[in-house]
Motif scaffolding. Structure first.
Motif, PDB file in Angstrom:
ATOM      1  N   ASP A 119       0.860  -1.162   0.000  1.00  0.00           N
ATOM      2  CA  ASP A 119       0.000   0.000   0.000  1.00  0.00           C
ATOM      3  C   ASP A 119       0.910   1.231   0.000  1.00  0.00           C
ATOM      4  OD1 ASP A 119      -1.239   2.169   1.956  1.00  0.00           O
ATOM      5  OD2 ASP A 119      -2.896   1.089   1.011  1.00  0.00           O
ATOM      6  N   LEU A 120       0.647   2.186  -0.875  1.00  0.00           N
ATOM      7  CA  LEU A 120       1.506   3.369  -0.954  1.00  0.00           C
ATOM      8  C   LEU A 120       1.510   4.162   0.350  1.00  0.00           C
ATOM      9  CD1 LEU A 120       0.923   4.633  -4.586  1.00  0.00           C
ATOM     10  CD2 LEU A 120       2.944   3.504  -3.635  1.00  0.00           C
ATOM     11  N   ASN A 121       0.398   4.220   1.044  1.00  0.00           N
ATOM     12  CA  ASN A 121       0.371   4.941   2.315  1.00  0.00           C
ATOM     13  C   ASN A 121       1.306   4.291   3.333  1.00  0.00           C
ATOM     14  OD1 ASN A 121      -1.388   6.990   1.548  1.00  0.00           O
ATOM     15  ND2 ASN A 121      -3.171   5.702   1.950  1.00  0.00           N
ATOM     16  N   LEU A 122       1.371   2.965   3.326  1.00  0.00           N
ATOM     17  CA  LEU A 122       2.298   2.262   4.208  1.00  0.00           C
ATOM     18  C   LEU A 122       3.742   2.570   3.813  1.00  0.00           C
ATOM     19  CD1 LEU A 122       2.979   0.268   6.452  1.00  0.00           C
ATOM     20  CD2 LEU A 122       2.699  -1.581   4.780  1.00  0.00           C
ATOM     21  N   LEU A 123       4.010   2.595   2.516  1.00  0.00           N
ATOM     22  CA  LEU A 123       5.346   2.949   2.040  1.00  0.00           C
ATOM     23  C   LEU A 123       5.743   4.339   2.525  1.00  0.00           C
ATOM     24  CD1 LEU A 123       7.868   2.420   0.272  1.00  0.00           C
ATOM     25  CD2 LEU A 123       6.574   3.421  -1.630  1.00  0.00           C
ATOM     26  N   TYR A 124       4.849   5.306   2.372  1.00  0.00           N
ATOM     27  CA  TYR A 124       5.147   6.671   2.835  1.00  0.00           C
ATOM     28  C   TYR A 124       5.395   6.697   4.346  1.00  0.00           C
ATOM     29  CZ  TYR A 124       3.186   8.115  -1.693  1.00  0.00           C
ATOM     30  OH  TYR A 124       2.923   8.279  -3.024  1.00  0.00           O
ATOM     31  N   THR A 125       4.606   5.950   5.102  1.00  0.00           N
ATOM     32  CA  THR A 125       4.773   5.893   6.551  1.00  0.00           C
ATOM     33  C   THR A 125       6.139   5.332   6.919  1.00  0.00           C
ATOM     34  OG1 THR A 125       2.395   5.638   6.898  1.00  0.00           O
ATOM     35  CG2 THR A 125       3.843   4.915   8.690  1.00  0.00           C
ATOM     36  N   ILE A 126       6.536   4.259   6.252  1.00  0.00           N
ATOM     37  CA  ILE A 126       7.844   3.662   6.519  1.00  0.00           C
ATOM     38  C   ILE A 126       8.964   4.633   6.170  1.00  0.00           C
ATOM     39  CG2 ILE A 126       9.449   1.842   5.767  1.00  0.00           C
ATOM     40  CD1 ILE A 126       6.942   0.016   5.579  1.00  0.00           C
ATOM     41  N   LEU A 127       8.861   5.291   5.022  1.00  0.00           N
ATOM     42  CA  LEU A 127       9.897   6.244   4.625  1.00  0.00           C
ATOM     43  C   LEU A 127       9.977   7.423   5.590  1.00  0.00           C
ATOM     44  CD1 LEU A 127       9.520   6.281   0.748  1.00  0.00           C
ATOM     45  CD2 LEU A 127      11.374   5.270   2.107  1.00  0.00           C
ATOM     46  N   ARG A 128       8.845   7.905   6.064  1.00  0.00           N
ATOM     47  CA  ARG A 128       8.842   9.049   6.984  1.00  0.00           C
ATOM     48  C   ARG A 128       9.425   8.686   8.344  1.00  0.00           C
ATOM     49  NH1 ARG A 128       9.586  13.227   4.186  1.00  0.00           N
ATOM     50  NH2 ARG A 128       8.044  13.507   2.563  1.00  0.00           N
ATOM     51  N   LYS A 129       9.520   7.418   8.629  1.00  0.00           N
ATOM     52  CA  LYS A 129      10.211   6.989   9.849  1.00  0.00           C
ATOM     53  C   LYS A 129      11.695   7.359   9.757  1.00  0.00           C
ATOM     54  CE  LYS A 129      11.347   2.685  12.228  1.00  0.00           C
ATOM     55  NZ  LYS A 129      11.139   1.243  12.219  1.00  0.00           N
ATOM     56  N   TYR A 130      12.221   7.333   8.534  1.00  0.00           N
ATOM     57  CA  TYR A 130      13.638   7.630   8.311  1.00  0.00           C
ATOM     58  C   TYR A 130      13.891   9.022   7.756  1.00  0.00           C
ATOM     59  CZ  TYR A 130      13.791   2.636   8.955  1.00  0.00           C
ATOM     60  OH  TYR A 130      13.654   1.373   9.479  1.00  0.00           O
ATOM     61  N   ILE A 131      12.850   9.625   7.160  1.00  0.00           N
ATOM     62  CA  ILE A 131      12.974  10.973   6.597  1.00  0.00           C
ATOM     63  C   ILE A 131      11.796  11.790   7.109  1.00  0.00           C
ATOM     64  CG2 ILE A 131      13.132  12.362   4.504  1.00  0.00           C
ATOM     65  CD1 ILE A 131      13.845   9.822   2.966  1.00  0.00           C
ATOM     66  N   PRO A 132      11.944  12.457   8.231  1.00  0.00           N
ATOM     67  CA  PRO A 132      10.836  13.253   8.755  1.00  0.00           C
ATOM     68  C   PRO A 132      10.481  14.417   7.825  1.00  0.00           C
ATOM     69  CG  PRO A 132      12.616  13.022  10.373  1.00  0.00           C
ATOM     70  CD  PRO A 132      13.121  12.488   9.075  1.00  0.00           C
ATOM     71  N   GLU A 133       9.211  14.784   7.861  1.00  0.00           N
ATOM     72  CA  GLU A 133       8.757  15.928   7.034  1.00  0.00           C
ATOM     73  C   GLU A 133       9.216  17.225   7.625  1.00  0.00           C
ATOM     74  OE1 GLU A 133       4.898  15.586   4.871  1.00  0.00           O
ATOM     75  OE2 GLU A 133       4.561  14.131   6.473  1.00  0.00           O
TER      76      GLU A 133
END
Length: 118
Positions: free
Chosen positions: A104-118
């Motif tokens: 799921d793309l939303n899950l992908l974004y969530t995982i990435l934001r764990k390592y790259i905060p907005e």
């Protein structure tokens, strides 16, 4: 702009990931063939995260992860896989995280934001 190197052997998945991540504001360097000098790409582009296709037994993917971690121990490397046991394999092979395919793309974004905060 945060840079992500995305490696996947499936061109269709690579296209979707590139488009989705670009739309979310990332600079994406798509790589289909992991046999090329992958570490040179990491050296040149200095990504914030690397996504690797953990295909079949994952030997190439594990080697690339090991090489990255030798030079850049704090660079997050995430395994993407349809392997049923990726949840057990990712940590013992040096990856920082994993995402199951199909994802799921939303899950992908969530995982990435764990390592790259907005």
């Amino acid at each position: 702009m945060e840079t992500i190197i995305v490696q996947d052997t499936d061109a269709a998945i690579l296209d979707v990931l590139t488009e989705a991540l670009t739309m979310d504001g990332f600079y994406v360097l798509p790589v289909q063939n992991a046999a090329e000098d992958f570490l040179a790409l990491v050296d040149r582009y200095k990504p914030h995260v690397v996504l690797l296709d953990y295909r079949l037994n994952g030997d190439t993917c594990k080697r690339i992860c090991f090489e990255i971690k030798q030079r850049y121990p704090h660079l997050p490397v995430i395994a993407m896989s349809c392997n049923y046991n990726i949840d057990r394999l990712y940590g013992i092979n040096g990856f920082d995280g994993y995402i199951r395919k199909p994802f799921d793309l939303n899950l992908l974004y969530t995982i990435l934001r764990k390592y790259i905060p907005e």
